[in-house]
Motif scaffolding. Structure first.
Motif, PDB file in Angstrom:
ATOM      1  N   PRO A 140       0.759  -1.096   0.043  1.00  0.00           N
ATOM      2  CA  PRO A 140      -0.004  -0.039  -0.037  1.00  0.00           C
ATOM      3  C   PRO A 140       0.822   1.211  -0.272  1.00  0.00           C
ATOM      4  CG  PRO A 140       0.014  -0.942   2.017  1.00  0.00           C
ATOM      5  CD  PRO A 140       0.726  -1.942   1.367  1.00  0.00           C
ATOM      6  N   ARG A 141       0.483   2.142  -0.959  1.00  0.00           N
ATOM      7  CA  ARG A 141       1.592   3.438  -1.034  1.00  0.00           C
ATOM      8  C   ARG A 141       0.587   4.785  -1.434  1.00  0.00           C
ATOM      9  NH1 ARG A 141       6.938   2.642  -2.071  1.00  0.00           N
ATOM     10  NH2 ARG A 141       7.725   0.762  -2.410  1.00  0.00           N
ATOM     11  N   ASN A 142       1.083   5.690  -0.946  1.00  0.00           N
ATOM     12  CA  ASN A 142       0.345   6.992  -1.378  1.00  0.00           C
ATOM     13  C   ASN A 142       0.815   7.400  -2.706  1.00  0.00           C
ATOM     14  OD1 ASN A 142       2.639   8.339  -1.037  1.00  0.00           O
ATOM     15  ND2 ASN A 142       2.047   9.395   1.018  1.00  0.00           N
ATOM     16  N   LEU A 143       0.436   8.443  -3.567  1.00  0.00           N
ATOM     17  CA  LEU A 143       0.620   8.843  -4.701  1.00  0.00           C
ATOM     18  C   LEU A 143       2.297   8.982  -5.019  1.00  0.00           C
ATOM     19  CD1 LEU A 143      -0.281   8.945  -7.677  1.00  0.00           C
ATOM     20  CD2 LEU A 143      -0.618  11.417  -7.312  1.00  0.00           C
ATOM     21  N   THR A 144       2.906   9.556  -3.681  1.00  0.00           N
ATOM     22  CA  THR A 144       4.264  10.044  -3.786  1.00  0.00           C
ATOM     23  C   THR A 144       5.334   8.673  -3.540  1.00  0.00           C
ATOM     24  OG1 THR A 144       4.496  10.446  -1.390  1.00  0.00           O
ATOM     25  CG2 THR A 144       3.699  12.197  -2.874  1.00  0.00           C
ATOM     26  N   GLY A 145       4.520   7.693  -3.360  1.00  0.00           N
ATOM     27  CA  GLY A 145       5.340   6.436  -3.186  1.00  0.00           C
ATOM     28  C   GLY A 145       5.631   6.038  -1.947  1.00  0.00           C
ATOM     29  N   LYS A 146       5.151   6.537  -0.790  1.00  0.00           N
ATOM     30  CA  LYS A 146       5.569   6.269   0.448  1.00  0.00           C
ATOM     31  C   LYS A 146       4.925   4.951   0.769  1.00  0.00           C
ATOM     32  CE  LYS A 146       6.862  10.809   2.363  1.00  0.00           C
ATOM     33  NZ  LYS A 146       6.489  11.927   3.051  1.00  0.00           N
ATOM     34  N   VAL A 147       5.527   4.075   1.657  1.00  0.00           N
ATOM     35  CA  VAL A 147       4.700   2.781   1.886  1.00  0.00           C
ATOM     36  C   VAL A 147       3.821   3.110   3.124  1.00  0.00           C
ATOM     37  CG1 VAL A 147       4.788   0.509   2.899  1.00  0.00           C
ATOM     38  CG2 VAL A 147       6.318   1.291   1.025  1.00  0.00           C
ATOM     39  N   LEU A 148       2.565   2.692   2.936  1.00  0.00           N
ATOM     40  CA  LEU A 148       1.712   3.131   4.396  1.00  0.00           C
ATOM     41  C   LEU A 148       1.796   1.968   5.170  1.00  0.00           C
ATOM     42  CD1 LEU A 148      -1.369   4.235   2.272  1.00  0.00           C
ATOM     43  CD2 LEU A 148       0.146   5.639   3.467  1.00  0.00           C
ATOM     44  N   LYS A 149       3.075   2.052   5.980  1.00  0.00           N
ATOM     45  CA  LYS A 149       3.420   0.828   7.052  1.00  0.00           C
ATOM     46  C   LYS A 149       2.221   1.084   8.141  1.00  0.00           C
ATOM     47  CE  LYS A 149       8.188   0.927   6.113  1.00  0.00           C
ATOM     48  NZ  LYS A 149       9.497   0.688   6.669  1.00  0.00           N
ATOM     49  N   LYS A 150       1.580   2.046   8.332  1.00  0.00           N
ATOM     50  CA  LYS A 150       0.610   1.892   9.311  1.00  0.00           C
ATOM     51  C   LYS A 150      -0.544   0.608   8.737  1.00  0.00           C
ATOM     52  CE  LYS A 150      -2.725   4.995   9.165  1.00  0.00           C
ATOM     53  NZ  LYS A 150      -3.982   4.583   8.697  1.00  0.00           N
ATOM     54  N   ASN A 151      -0.832   0.554   7.625  1.00  0.00           N
ATOM     55  CA  ASN A 151      -1.824  -0.275   7.107  1.00  0.00           C
ATOM     56  C   ASN A 151      -1.135  -1.681   7.158  1.00  0.00           C
ATOM     57  OD1 ASN A 151      -2.882   2.016   6.267  1.00  0.00           O
ATOM     58  ND2 ASN A 151      -3.445   1.645   4.338  1.00  0.00           N
ATOM     59  N   LEU A 152       0.088  -1.851   7.047  1.00  0.00           N
ATOM     60  CA  LEU A 152       0.677  -3.087   7.137  1.00  0.00           C
ATOM     61  C   LEU A 152       0.615  -3.731   8.534  1.00  0.00           C
ATOM     62  CD1 LEU A 152       3.514  -2.908   4.801  1.00  0.00           C
ATOM     63  CD2 LEU A 152       1.604  -4.085   4.436  1.00  0.00           C
ATOM     64  N   ARG A 153       0.953  -2.710   9.408  1.00  0.00           N
ATOM     65  CA  ARG A 153       0.950  -3.135  10.827  1.00  0.00           C
ATOM     66  C   ARG A 153      -0.227  -3.326  11.462  1.00  0.00           C
ATOM     67  NH1 ARG A 153       5.405   1.055  11.320  1.00  0.00           N
ATOM     68  NH2 ARG A 153       3.674   2.489  11.890  1.00  0.00           N
ATOM     69  N   GLU A 154      -1.316  -2.708  11.086  1.00  0.00           N
ATOM     70  CA  GLU A 154      -2.566  -2.783  11.720  1.00  0.00           C
ATOM     71  C   GLU A 154      -3.134  -4.164  12.222  1.00  0.00           C
ATOM     72  OE1 GLU A 154      -5.505  -0.454   9.621  1.00  0.00           O
ATOM     73  OE2 GLU A 154      -4.780   1.345  10.572  1.00  0.00           O
ATOM     74  N   PRO A 155      -3.177  -5.036  11.145  1.00  0.00           N
ATOM     75  CA  PRO A 155      -3.741  -6.504  11.640  1.00  0.00           C
ATOM     76  C   PRO A 155      -3.001  -7.071  12.666  1.00  0.00           C
ATOM     77  CG  PRO A 155      -3.504  -6.251   9.223  1.00  0.00           C
ATOM     78  CD  PRO A 155      -2.712  -5.065   9.645  1.00  0.00           C
ATOM     79  N   TYR A 156      -1.436  -6.756  12.984  1.00  0.00           N
ATOM     80  CA  TYR A 156      -0.768  -7.410  13.780  1.00  0.00           C
ATOM     81  C   TYR A 156      -0.697  -7.067  15.158  1.00  0.00           C
ATOM     82  CZ  TYR A 156       1.527  -9.279   9.492  1.00  0.00           C
ATOM     83  OH  TYR A 156       1.533  -9.837   8.376  1.00  0.00           O
ATOM     84  N   TRP A 157      -1.168  -5.623  15.097  1.00  0.00           N
ATOM     85  CA  TRP A 157      -1.171  -5.035  16.547  1.00  0.00           C
ATOM     86  C   TRP A 157      -2.664  -4.681  17.040  1.00  0.00           C
ATOM     87  CZ3 TRP A 157       3.088  -4.230  19.331  1.00  0.00           C
ATOM     88  CH2 TRP A 157       4.120  -4.435  18.786  1.00  0.00           C
ATOM     89  N   GLU A 158      -3.502  -5.138  16.181  1.00  0.00           N
ATOM     90  CA  GLU A 158      -4.821  -4.871  16.745  1.00  0.00           C
ATOM     91  C   GLU A 158      -5.132  -5.495  18.365  1.00  0.00           C
ATOM     92  OE1 GLU A 158      -9.529  -5.938  15.280  1.00  0.00           O
ATOM     93  OE2 GLU A 158      -7.831  -6.660  13.991  1.00  0.00           O
ATOM     94  N   GLY A 159      -5.785  -4.580  19.002  1.00  0.00           N
ATOM     95  CA  GLY A 159      -6.078  -4.998  20.437  1.00  0.00           C
ATOM     96  C   GLY A 159      -4.722  -4.785  21.297  1.00  0.00           C
ATOM     97  N   ARG A 160      -3.359  -4.602  20.669  1.00  0.00           N
ATOM     98  CA  ARG A 160      -2.528  -4.419  21.428  1.00  0.00           C
ATOM     99  C   ARG A 160      -1.957  -2.784  21.625  1.00  0.00           C
ATOM    100  NH1 ARG A 160       1.446  -8.830  21.908  1.00  0.00           N
ATOM    101  NH2 ARG A 160       0.317 -10.896  21.004  1.00  0.00           N
TER     102      ARG A 160
END
Length: 519
Positions: free
Chosen positions: A494-514
């Motif tokens: 997942p990236r925004n238009l400038t190419g930055k990876v949206l690491k928040k989106n990648l992390r969310e499933p693993y940190w849910e509830g923590r």
């Protein structure tokens, strides 16, 4: 080029007087001279005043690239208002948030966004009028034509905001950076020196105007009296064609776009001999992509590092460092500070300086800095120190030769068993593996270490990823505590238009509830 001008209205007037019949901007099949651009800006100023806008008010633009957005910005500079340019990639609730946060009184929309705005119109209480720009139902030209050019100039203070660009919002709702005459002029003049932009330059503006790589790059060109060649969208094949057909001398692109450009059939057959600077930044460029681009654009590559809060560029790595094999290690650096910019590495906890070569937070001091975040005094105070240093939020270090190396966002740093791990270091190793096309490293929960690195990789075309082989590859090249403990394979990141990876989106499933520990 050093100017004594203190506002962009005077800058536009200068080139109107000195180069009235020279082309200022090309867009599609339209070319406008400096005198024509100045007239349209004064009509825009008159129309804003007739609508009751006063100094300090905001307008907003939701559109792909169009000269009207730049005309609005320059008109705002003339009358004391500000143009809040909205990221068109945002979801409807985020667009509503930005327009309302800016308290925009007029919203200008491209035809592609008119229907979406109509659906949320009742959620935009400050917007008094929506004006469509371009397309079969264009209203902008009639809005201009109804007014004679207004020559009156609001007595702008150098620290008045006239364009408000929103941070990318990779970790939450974006903040509006108030960019000023002082900051934008300083940025324009500093960049003109480092990238040799003069009145004879032909500058391609391909990146979106909601980003500093679009609006700030356009204002650099205006300040230098050069010609803008604006693209509505950064289509890879079109960017290449325009570089050749318009004899472009300067362009700014992002690595994600350049990676695709290098793969366009016949890319190397174009004549790029007019190019003096291909500037890239906003996200790291994987070394395989860099090698391909160095073949496509030899001798003109400039890497830049910057941020919205500093109007754009603060450091640059020039062509000599890209081409010299004796300093190949510098290809992963962000170069050295540009003219009139100070960079220091500070301890993110104490604010104290750290020794040369050690990682800390990158701090920046320059006339280019924003005035602050619109409506967010606490966030402004947290970002800018009383003595004028901007805390970038980026981790990095400076080597013995003064080159800046950006490691990661401080908040993306992984703390595993008390060790600080910067994902970018791992990503650079994995990007070199022949089966990997794209990679991001994130921290995921671990009962023993608190968190550990996980790699998320996209396979190279025609390749299958052997996750165990990748882990072994890392163990050969990285300290044990830095090695990813697991690898996931994804179709894309997942990236925004400038190419930055949206690491928040990648992390969310693993940190849910923590509760994740962040620096």
């Amino acid at each position: 080029m050093t100017s004594q001008l203190t506002d962009f209205t005077s800058t536009l007037a200068r080139w109107e007087a000195e180069r009235p019949d020279s082309v200022a901007i090309r867009f599609g099949g339209t070319a406008r001279t400096w005198s024509e651009l100045a007239r349209r800006v004064r009509q825009n100023a008159a129309a804003q005043r007739a609508a009751g806008l006063r100094p300090g008010d905001r307008v907003a633009v939701l559109d792909f690239n169009h000269p009207a957005c730049l005309e609005l910005t320059l008109a705002c500079a003339q009358i004391g208002t500000a143009n809040a340019v909205v990221n068109f990639r945002l979801a409807p609730p985020e667009i509503v948030y930005v327009v309302n946060d800016a308290a925009a009184r007029i919203l200008f929309v491209g035809p592609e966004f008119a229907a979406a705005v109509a659906q949320v119109r009742d959620q935009l209480p400050t917007v008094e009028r929506v004006i469509q720009v371009g397309g079969a139902d264009d209203e902008y030209e009639a809005w201009l034509a109804a007014h004679r050019p207004d020559p009156e100039v609001h007595p702008a203070h150098p620290d008045d905001c006239f364009v408000q660009l929103y941070t990318s919002g990779t970790t939450g709702f974006p903040k509006g950076a108030m960019l000023t005459h002082r900051g934008m002029l300083a940025h324009a003049e500093n960049c003109a020196v480092d990238f040799r932009i003069d009145p004879d330059a032909r500058v391609q503006v391909a990146m979106p105007l909601y980003h500093v790589g679009g609006t700030s790059y356009a204002l650099i060109t205006i300040s230098a009296g050069a010609q803008i060649v604006m693209l509505r969208l950064p289509d890879p094949a079109t960017v290449l064609e325009v570089l050749e057909s318009e004899r472009i001398t300067h362009t700014f692109l992002v690595p994600a776009l350049m990676a695709v450009m290098a793969q366009v059939p016949g890319a190397a057959d174009h004549d790029f001999s007019a190019l003096k600077a291909v500037t890239y930044g906003a996200s790291p460029m994987p070394l395989p992509v860099m090698r391909a681009c160095l073949e496509l654009f030899p001798g003109v590559m400039h890497q830049v590092y910057g941020m919205t809060e500093a109007c754009g560029v603060v450091s640059a790595l020039g062509p000599e460092d890209h081409e010299d094999p004796a300093v190949a290690h510098r290809l992963v650096s962000a170069g050295r500070p540009i003219h009139n910019v100070e960079i220091e590495i500070r301890d993110p906890a104490t604010g104290g300086p750290v020794p040369r070569g050690e990682v800390g937070e990158i701090w920046v001091r320059t006339q280019q800095l924003m005035r602050g975040y619109w409506g967010k005094p606490d966030a402004t105070a947290a970002a800018i120190t009383p003595d004028g240093w901007l805390r970038s939020g980026d981790g990095g270090y400076v080597d013995a030769d003064g080159y800046v190396y950006v490691t990661d966002r401080i908040k993306d740093m992984i703390i595993s068993g008390g060790e600080n791990i910067y994902p970018a270091e791992i990503e650079r190793v994995l990007a070199e593996h022949p089966t990997v096309a794209d990679v991001a490293v994130i921290g995921v929960p671990d009962d023993r270490w608190g968190e550990v690195p996980k790699a998320v990789v996209v396979p190279a075309p025609g390749c299958e990823v052997d996750t165990e082989a990748l882990l072994a590859y890392c163990r050969e090249r990285l300290a044990g505590f830095k090695c990813p403990k697991s690898v996931d394979v994804a179709e894309e990141l997942p990236r925004n238009l400038t190419g930055k990876v949206l690491k928040k989106n990648l992390r969310e499933p693993y940190w849910e509830g923590r509760e994740r520990r962040l620096v």
